[in-house]
Write a protein that holds these residues in place. Sequence first.
Motif, PDB file in Angstrom:
ATOM      1  N   HIS A  85       0.787  -1.163   0.023  1.00  0.00           N
ATOM      2  CA  HIS A  85       0.033   0.128  -0.041  1.00  0.00           C
ATOM      3  C   HIS A  85       0.764   1.328  -0.076  1.00  0.00           C
ATOM      4  N   ILE A  86       2.099   1.132  -0.062  1.00  0.00           N
ATOM      5  CA  ILE A  86       2.920   2.346  -0.080  1.00  0.00           C
ATOM      6  C   ILE A  86       3.994   2.229  -1.330  1.00  0.00           C
ATOM      7  N   THR A  87       4.484   3.255  -1.795  1.00  0.00           N
ATOM      8  CA  THR A  87       5.258   3.358  -2.922  1.00  0.00           C
ATOM      9  C   THR A  87       6.788   2.563  -2.474  1.00  0.00           C
ATOM     10  N   LYS A  88       7.386   2.399  -3.785  1.00  0.00           N
ATOM     11  CA  LYS A  88       8.705   1.762  -3.628  1.00  0.00           C
ATOM     12  C   LYS A  88       9.651   2.665  -2.853  1.00  0.00           C
ATOM     13  N   GLU A  89       9.520   4.109  -3.403  1.00  0.00           N
ATOM     14  CA  GLU A  89      10.178   5.094  -2.969  1.00  0.00           C
ATOM     15  C   GLU A  89      10.000   5.579  -1.346  1.00  0.00           C
ATOM     16  N   THR A 133       7.079  10.993   0.454  1.00  0.00           N
ATOM     17  CA  THR A 133       5.751  10.577   0.703  1.00  0.00           C
ATOM     18  C   THR A 133       4.997  11.331   0.135  1.00  0.00           C
ATOM     19  N   THR A 136       4.954  10.808  -3.891  1.00  0.00           N
ATOM     20  CA  THR A 136       4.640   9.572  -4.721  1.00  0.00           C
ATOM     21  C   THR A 136       3.511   8.785  -4.283  1.00  0.00           C
ATOM     22  N   MET A 137       2.976   8.908  -3.146  1.00  0.00           N
ATOM     23  CA  MET A 137       1.893   8.358  -2.543  1.00  0.00           C
ATOM     24  C   MET A 137       0.607   8.801  -3.540  1.00  0.00           C
ATOM     25  N   PRO A 138      -0.213   7.612  -3.804  1.00  0.00           N
ATOM     26  CA  PRO A 138      -1.466   8.067  -4.524  1.00  0.00           C
ATOM     27  C   PRO A 138      -2.451   8.219  -3.083  1.00  0.00           C
ATOM     28  N   TRP A 143      -3.162   6.861   2.181  1.00  0.00           N
ATOM     29  CA  TRP A 143      -2.748   8.246   2.290  1.00  0.00           C
ATOM     30  C   TRP A 143      -3.523   8.871   3.445  1.00  0.00           C
TER      31      TRP A 143
END
Length: 298
Positions: A85-89, A133, A136-138, A143
């Motif tokens: 649920h989180i981005t790779k970054e 965060t 990059t986070m949708p 979020w």
Amino acid sequence: MERADGLLRVASTHYTLSMDKDVNGKMTWQPLLELFTKATPEQARALEDDTEGVLKRLLTDTDNTNSLRVIVSRARENARGVQDHITKEVWEAVNSIYHLAEGKGLEDQLSSYGALNVMEQFARHCVLYTGITDITMPRGLGWSFMNLGKYLERSLETLALTDKQFQLIGYDMDEAKDIVQWRYLLYSLSGYELHLKTYRSPHYNLNVLHQVLFNEYFPHSLIYSLTRLERHLKNVVKENRSADSDALVRSFGRLHSRLRYMDPESINGRILQEFFMDFRTELLQFGKRLSQHFFSYS
């Protein structure tokens, strides 16, 4: 991560201002030990002048559940659990801070003049994490949940730090204090420059209180954090409607309204002391209800 950022700002501010003895007088580490550790009064008095010992207790001591090392380790565990649920970054940013906290030689650096550089390095990583965060986070449920935790933690931090500083003057709103005496709190909340640009009257006690509680343009004010918290709570509840979730929104709305409709001019020492105690208790109760409702925590 919000807690880690707050801890670093407060610790580095104290470390820096404690060197300016002519202006600030004798500064001890006791307030930070009371805020960020479970040290007994005897332990706090024994450590209050031991900069090296306090920094290790605050940053690297795994027996202190609020130390930077423990906080970052738990943040990494949480990130691993929600990696889908989180981005790779975001994961890489958390992982980077974790490896920095676990690095060899960290305690040796805290024993030298490099202690401030260590704290600044961690602080830069926290700022980097926040920026990564944000970009990059949708903007979905993940979020909103991240921001619920972020602004709840920030609200509690602002309350605790402000309460501690007003406690030191006996909650006396009429006691004459120069702006220099409030630098500690304002620097710890990244608000010193904003204060100088915004407030012109010499009523520094009231000005500082207004900034940290009621200034809607100050990112670390209580009203700013509660406004964002309410927005993200409504977004989460929109996707999970139930009688309990609607009750949660209403209870938070009452808490938010209590602050929004307070009259800053009518606040005296007794009211202020009770406000800090009651509001913090209610926020902690809200956080517990939030966790129980969405995560089934006891």
